[in-house]
Design a protein around this motif. Sequence first.
Motif, PDB file in Angstrom:
ATOM      1  N   VAL A   1     -10.333   1.863  -7.967  1.00 60.26           N
ATOM      2  CA  VAL A   1     -11.344   2.904  -8.104  1.00 60.26           C
ATOM      3  C   VAL A   1     -12.435   2.654  -7.066  1.00 60.26           C
ATOM      4  N   VAL A   2     -12.808   3.706  -6.334  1.00 62.49           N
ATOM      5  CA  VAL A   2     -13.868   3.632  -5.327  1.00 62.49           C
ATOM      6  C   VAL A   2     -14.940   4.633  -5.729  1.00 62.49           C
ATOM      7  N   SER A   3     -16.183   4.153  -5.866  1.00 66.67           N
ATOM      8  CA  SER A   3     -17.280   5.011  -6.305  1.00 66.67           C
ATOM      9  C   SER A   3     -18.548   4.635  -5.550  1.00 66.67           C
ATOM     10  N   PRO A   4     -19.431   5.600  -5.272  1.00 62.11           N
ATOM     11  CA  PRO A   4     -20.685   5.265  -4.594  1.00 62.11           C
ATOM     12  C   PRO A   4     -21.520   4.298  -5.432  1.00 62.11           C
ATOM     13  N   VAL A   5     -22.217   3.404  -4.779  1.00 64.47           N
ATOM     14  CA  VAL A   5     -23.080   2.455  -5.486  1.00 64.47           C
ATOM     15  C   VAL A   5     -24.178   3.193  -6.233  1.00 64.47           C
ATOM     16  N   SER A   6     -24.541   4.398  -5.780  1.00 68.94           N
ATOM     17  CA  SER A   6     -25.586   5.168  -6.464  1.00 68.94           C
ATOM     18  C   SER A   6     -25.215   5.467  -7.912  1.00 68.94           C
ATOM     19  N   VAL A   7     -23.929   5.563  -8.223  1.00 69.63           N
ATOM     20  CA  VAL A   7     -23.490   5.778  -9.609  1.00 69.63           C
ATOM     21  C   VAL A   7     -23.867   4.568 -10.454  1.00 69.63           C
TER      22      VAL A   7
ATOM     23  N   ARG B   1       0.812  -1.226   0.000  1.00 70.55           N
ATOM     24  CA  ARG B   1       0.000   0.000   0.000  1.00 70.55           C
ATOM     25  C   ARG B   1       0.837   1.263   0.000  1.00 70.55           C
ATOM     26  N   ALA B   2       2.094   1.146   0.314  1.00 76.28           N
ATOM     27  CA  ALA B   2       2.947   2.329   0.410  1.00 76.28           C
ATOM     28  C   ALA B   2       3.086   2.994  -0.952  1.00 76.28           C
ATOM     29  N   GLY B   3       3.034   4.304  -0.959  1.00 75.39           N
ATOM     30  CA  GLY B   3       3.242   5.056  -2.186  1.00 75.39           C
ATOM     31  C   GLY B   3       1.984   5.298  -3.003  1.00 75.39           C
ATOM     32  N   LEU B   4       0.821   4.821  -2.536  1.00 81.10           N
ATOM     33  CA  LEU B   4      -0.404   5.065  -3.288  1.00 81.10           C
ATOM     34  C   LEU B   4      -0.935   6.454  -2.982  1.00 81.10           C
ATOM     35  N   CYS B   5      -1.495   7.093  -3.987  1.00 81.08           N
ATOM     36  CA  CYS B   5      -2.075   8.425  -3.855  1.00 81.08           C
ATOM     37  C   CYS B   5      -3.514   8.380  -4.340  1.00 81.08           C
ATOM     38  N   ALA B   6      -4.308   9.320  -3.857  1.00 75.87           N
ATOM     39  CA  ALA B   6      -5.714   9.409  -4.240  1.00 75.87           C
ATOM     40  C   ALA B   6      -5.945  10.628  -5.107  1.00 75.87           C
ATOM     41  N   VAL B   7      -6.726  10.439  -6.156  1.00 74.53           N
ATOM     42  CA  VAL B   7      -7.113  11.515  -7.060  1.00 74.53           C
ATOM     43  C   VAL B   7      -8.611  11.355  -7.305  1.00 74.53           C
ATOM     44  N   SER B   8      -9.378  12.442  -7.233  1.00 79.16           N
ATOM     45  CA  SER B   8     -10.813  12.337  -7.512  1.00 79.16           C
ATOM     46  C   SER B   8     -11.059  12.609  -8.986  1.00 79.16           C
ATOM     47  N   ARG B   9     -11.922  11.778  -9.566  1.00 79.08           N
ATOM     48  CA  ARG B   9     -12.320  11.911 -10.964  1.00 79.08           C
ATOM     49  C   ARG B   9     -13.836  11.771 -11.037  1.00 79.08           C
ATOM     50  N   GLY B  10     -14.529  12.872 -11.187  1.00 79.92           N
ATOM     51  CA  GLY B  10     -15.982  12.823 -11.233  1.00 79.92           C
ATOM     52  C   GLY B  10     -16.540  12.318  -9.912  1.00 79.92           C
ATOM     53  N   ASP B  11     -17.290  11.232  -9.968  1.00 76.70           N
ATOM     54  CA  ASP B  11     -17.888  10.640  -8.779  1.00 76.70           C
ATOM     55  C   ASP B  11     -17.039   9.495  -8.227  1.00 76.70           C
ATOM     56  N   ALA B  12     -15.764   9.447  -8.562  1.00 73.17           N
ATOM     57  CA  ALA B  12     -14.923   8.326  -8.147  1.00 73.17           C
ATOM     58  C   ALA B  12     -13.628   8.811  -7.519  1.00 73.17           C
ATOM     59  N   LEU B  13     -13.095   7.963  -6.655  1.00 70.33           N
ATOM     60  CA  LEU B  13     -11.789   8.172  -6.056  1.00 70.33           C
ATOM     61  C   LEU B  13     -10.858   7.146  -6.677  1.00 70.33           C
ATOM     62  N   VAL B  14      -9.768   7.602  -7.270  1.00 71.43           N
ATOM     63  CA  VAL B  14      -8.827   6.706  -7.940  1.00 71.43           C
ATOM     64  C   VAL B  14      -7.564   6.622  -7.093  1.00 71.43           C
ATOM     65  N   LEU B  15      -7.196   5.408  -6.706  1.00 73.25           N
ATOM     66  CA  LEU B  15      -5.981   5.168  -5.932  1.00 73.25           C
ATOM     67  C   LEU B  15      -4.944   4.569  -6.874  1.00 73.25           C
TER      68      LEU B  15
END
Length: 138
Positions: free
Chosen positions: A119-125, A60-74
Amino acid sequence: MRPPLEHHEGAVGVALRQPLAALRAMAAEAPEPGWWYWVVGVDPTGRIIVPARAWPSHGRAGLCAVSRGDALVLREGTGAAVGVDRRGRLTLPPWLRSACGPGGSVLVAARRPDAAVVVVSPVSVLDALVAGLVGEVS
């Protein structure tokens, strides 16, 4: 009138009167999936437990988060540092927590085979996508 049986290019045509043959033909031509998927519940503090198979093989070391629309990209690279504990609990940003609502869920997708991108996104999407598809075929 029955709708035509749809095939992608190169697929062997199968008559509608042979549903088992059609299923076998589709199963034989299925490409190797490029992503793994999980639906994960959000706890009351706004954390999720990311499935172990979603983490890259190098850790997990070195991962960064970036938001793209309704998603979080790691992913590796530039972005906000990801705070993950030893159990794989990830605290979601406030915008994603509010999008999930209380007691909500997120869809977690990891690229196969090395899970270099998560990628983490709400189930509502996903709900909105499915509702749109059902509306098109109704």
